[in-house]
Design a protein around this motif. Structure first.
Motif, PDB file in Angstrom:
ATOM      1  N   VAL A   8       0.864  -1.172   0.000  1.00 44.39           N
ATOM      2  CA  VAL A   8       0.000   0.000   0.000  1.00 44.39           C
ATOM      3  C   VAL A   8       0.900   1.220   0.000  1.00 44.39           C
ATOM      4  N   ARG A   9       0.742   2.042  -1.009  1.00 39.65           N
ATOM      5  CA  ARG A   9       1.513   3.278  -1.094  1.00 39.65           C
ATOM      6  C   ARG A   9       0.621   4.462  -0.763  1.00 39.65           C
ATOM      7  N   GLU A  10       1.122   5.343   0.077  1.00 38.26           N
ATOM      8  CA  GLU A  10       0.425   6.579   0.407  1.00 38.26           C
ATOM      9  C   GLU A  10       1.047   7.699  -0.423  1.00 38.26           C
ATOM     10  N   VAL A  11       0.206   8.457  -1.088  1.00 42.47           N
ATOM     11  CA  VAL A  11       0.671   9.499  -1.998  1.00 42.47           C
ATOM     12  C   VAL A  11       0.120  10.841  -1.532  1.00 42.47           C
ATOM     13  N   CYS A  12       0.972  11.856  -1.550  1.00 44.60           N
ATOM     14  CA  CYS A  12       0.496  13.186  -1.162  1.00 44.60           C
ATOM     15  C   CYS A  12       1.197  14.245  -1.995  1.00 44.60           C
ATOM     16  N   GLY A  13       0.661  15.437  -1.963  1.00 43.05           N
ATOM     17  CA  GLY A  13       1.261  16.532  -2.714  1.00 43.05           C
ATOM     18  C   GLY A  13       0.553  17.835  -2.413  1.00 43.05           C
ATOM     19  N   GLY A  14       0.933  18.848  -3.149  1.00 41.23           N
ATOM     20  CA  GLY A  14       0.353  20.171  -2.939  1.00 41.23           C
ATOM     21  C   GLY A  14       1.436  21.228  -2.874  1.00 41.23           C
ATOM     22  N   GLY A  15       1.068  22.421  -2.530  1.00 39.64           N
ATOM     23  CA  GLY A  15       2.042  23.509  -2.477  1.00 39.64           C
ATOM     24  C   GLY A  15       1.587  24.607  -1.538  1.00 39.64           C
ATOM     25  N   PRO A  43      -1.565  26.770   2.611  1.00 38.68           N
ATOM     26  CA  PRO A  43      -1.488  25.550   1.795  1.00 38.68           C
ATOM     27  C   PRO A  43      -2.390  25.663   0.578  1.00 38.68           C
ATOM     28  N   SER A  44      -1.942  25.106  -0.549  1.00 38.39           N
ATOM     29  CA  SER A  44      -2.699  25.200  -1.790  1.00 38.39           C
ATOM     30  C   SER A  44      -2.667  23.871  -2.531  1.00 38.39           C
ATOM     31  N   GLY A  45      -3.823  23.397  -2.897  1.00 36.63           N
ATOM     32  CA  GLY A  45      -3.893  22.172  -3.685  1.00 36.63           C
ATOM     33  C   GLY A  45      -3.390  20.939  -2.962  1.00 36.63           C
ATOM     34  N   VAL A  46      -3.545  20.909  -1.648  1.00 32.11           N
ATOM     35  CA  VAL A  46      -3.050  19.777  -0.865  1.00 32.11           C
ATOM     36  C   VAL A  46      -3.957  18.559  -1.072  1.00 32.11           C
ATOM     37  N   PHE A  47      -3.339  17.392  -1.266  1.00 27.10           N
ATOM     38  CA  PHE A  47      -4.122  16.175  -1.469  1.00 27.10           C
ATOM     39  C   PHE A  47      -3.357  14.969  -0.938  1.00 27.10           C
ATOM     40  N   ILE A  50      -8.471   0.356 -12.039  1.00 28.78           N
ATOM     41  CA  ILE A  50      -8.341   1.268 -10.914  1.00 28.78           C
ATOM     42  C   ILE A  50      -9.459   2.299 -10.944  1.00 28.78           C
ATOM     43  N   VAL A  51     -10.227   2.345  -9.871  1.00 29.72           N
ATOM     44  CA  VAL A  51     -11.183   3.436  -9.685  1.00 29.72           C
ATOM     45  C   VAL A  51     -10.416   4.503  -8.908  1.00 29.72           C
ATOM     46  N   ALA A  52      -9.981   5.512  -9.624  1.00 32.14           N
ATOM     47  CA  ALA A  52      -9.046   6.477  -9.055  1.00 32.14           C
ATOM     48  C   ALA A  52      -9.702   7.416  -8.056  1.00 32.14           C
ATOM     49  N   HIS A  53      -8.935   7.768  -7.047  1.00 29.89           N
ATOM     50  CA  HIS A  53      -9.342   8.809  -6.102  1.00 29.89           C
ATOM     51  C   HIS A  53      -9.501  10.116  -6.865  1.00 29.89           C
ATOM     52  N   ARG A  54     -10.362  10.978  -6.405  1.00 25.97           N
ATOM     53  CA  ARG A  54     -10.607  12.236  -7.114  1.00 25.97           C
ATOM     54  C   ARG A  54      -9.345  13.087  -7.228  1.00 25.97           C
ATOM     55  N   ASN A  55      -8.399  12.867  -6.317  1.00 20.51           N
ATOM     56  CA  ASN A  55      -7.162  13.638  -6.347  1.00 20.51           C
ATOM     57  C   ASN A  55      -6.002  12.887  -7.002  1.00 20.51           C
ATOM     58  N   ALA A  56      -6.290  11.733  -7.566  1.00 20.94           N
ATOM     59  CA  ALA A  56      -5.219  10.904  -8.120  1.00 20.94           C
ATOM     60  C   ALA A  56      -4.481  11.621  -9.242  1.00 20.94           C
ATOM     61  N   LYS A  57      -3.182  11.376  -9.308  1.00 17.75           N
ATOM     62  CA  LYS A  57      -2.323  11.969 -10.330  1.00 17.75           C
ATOM     63  C   LYS A  57      -1.711  10.856 -11.180  1.00 17.75           C
ATOM     64  N   THR A  58      -1.286  11.224 -12.361  1.00 16.81           N
ATOM     65  CA  THR A  58      -0.563  10.278 -13.211  1.00 16.81           C
ATOM     66  C   THR A  58       0.895  10.676 -13.356  1.00 16.81           C
ATOM     67  N   ASN A  59       1.231  11.901 -13.020  1.00 18.29           N
ATOM     68  CA  ASN A  59       2.600  12.399 -13.145  1.00 18.29           C
ATOM     69  C   ASN A  59       3.304  12.313 -11.794  1.00 18.29           C
ATOM     70  N   LEU A  60       4.377  11.523 -11.731  1.00 15.41           N
ATOM     71  CA  LEU A  60       5.104  11.365 -10.472  1.00 15.41           C
ATOM     72  C   LEU A  60       5.698  12.669  -9.971  1.00 15.41           C
TER      73      LEU A  60
END
Length: 207
Positions: A39-46, A58-62, A187-197
């Motif tokens: 299980v990988r936990e993914v996060c991001g934002g700025g 914080p902006s665009g945090v997911f 994959i039923v993607a999360h609404r915040n899912a990204k494709t770009n690493l």
């Protein structure tokens, strides 16, 4: 091939609890180290700066989680590199299996698989991986990872039927491109899912 079995991964429902990872590890009797499911936990934002006050916000945090294991690919890298033919794609189910008697523990499959599915078990000197809990399914039970998930975020079934109901998405960060091995996953993607690493930070990295 009669049918191709595959995994449905509802990242939108996954809470990242890792119950599936632990159940998989337990049924394989893995010691510290090997994991056939991760299980990988993914996060991001700025951050954005208020020009008047200079205060950062914080902006665009997911954040979201992705549970994955062997994709039982149409073009499995492990099968292609195995020098003994221990890795094979079952004609009836489409699942990629490992014949433990033929495996010599060379780790070629471990190095080739972009998903890190084959796991070298040092105590046995062979590699093991997800077989979609073949023994449990022979008793009419669900795979361990599916049965234990409190969010019902995992499911197995005929991949054509899963795609017909849930779509054909197989790419979401941090997984590698599905174009290389054509994994049988939906994959039923999360609404915040990204494709770009480049847009994400990956947590729960292997040690």
């Amino acid at each position: 091939m009669m049918a191709q079995m595959g995994f449905l991964i509802k990242s939108a429902q996954c809470s990242g609890c890792k119950a599936c990872e632990l159940a998989c590890k337990d049924i394989h009797n893995f010691e510290i180290g090997p994991r056939a499911r991760r299980v990988r936990e993914v996060c991001g934002g700025g951050w954005s700066v208020d020009e008047k006050t200079g205060v950062c916000h914080p902006s665009g945090v997911f954040t979201y989680s992705v549970s994955y294991s062997c994709g039982h690919c149409d073009n499995p890298a492990c099968v292609a590199v195995c020098p003994t033919g221990a890795h094979a794609k079952d004609e009836e189910t489409g699942l990629v299996t490992i014949d433990q008697e033929q495996c010599i523990g060379c780790k070629s499959c471990v190095q080739a698989c972009p998903y890190g599915a084959p796991q070298f078990v040092e105590a046995k000197g062979v590699t093991e991986k997800c077989d979609m809990c073949a023994e449990l399914r022979s008793y009419g039970e669900e795979p361990a990872c599916v049965a234990i998930c409190p969010q019902r975020a995992l499911k197995v079934g005929d991949i054509d039927e899963l795609r017909a109901e849930f779509g054909d998405c197989a790419d979401v960060a941090p997984l590698p491109s599905s174009a290389d091995t054509a994994p049988n996953v939906v994959i039923v993607a999360h609404r915040n899912a990204k494709t770009n690493l480049a847009d994400v930070r990956i947590l729960s990295l292997e040690q």
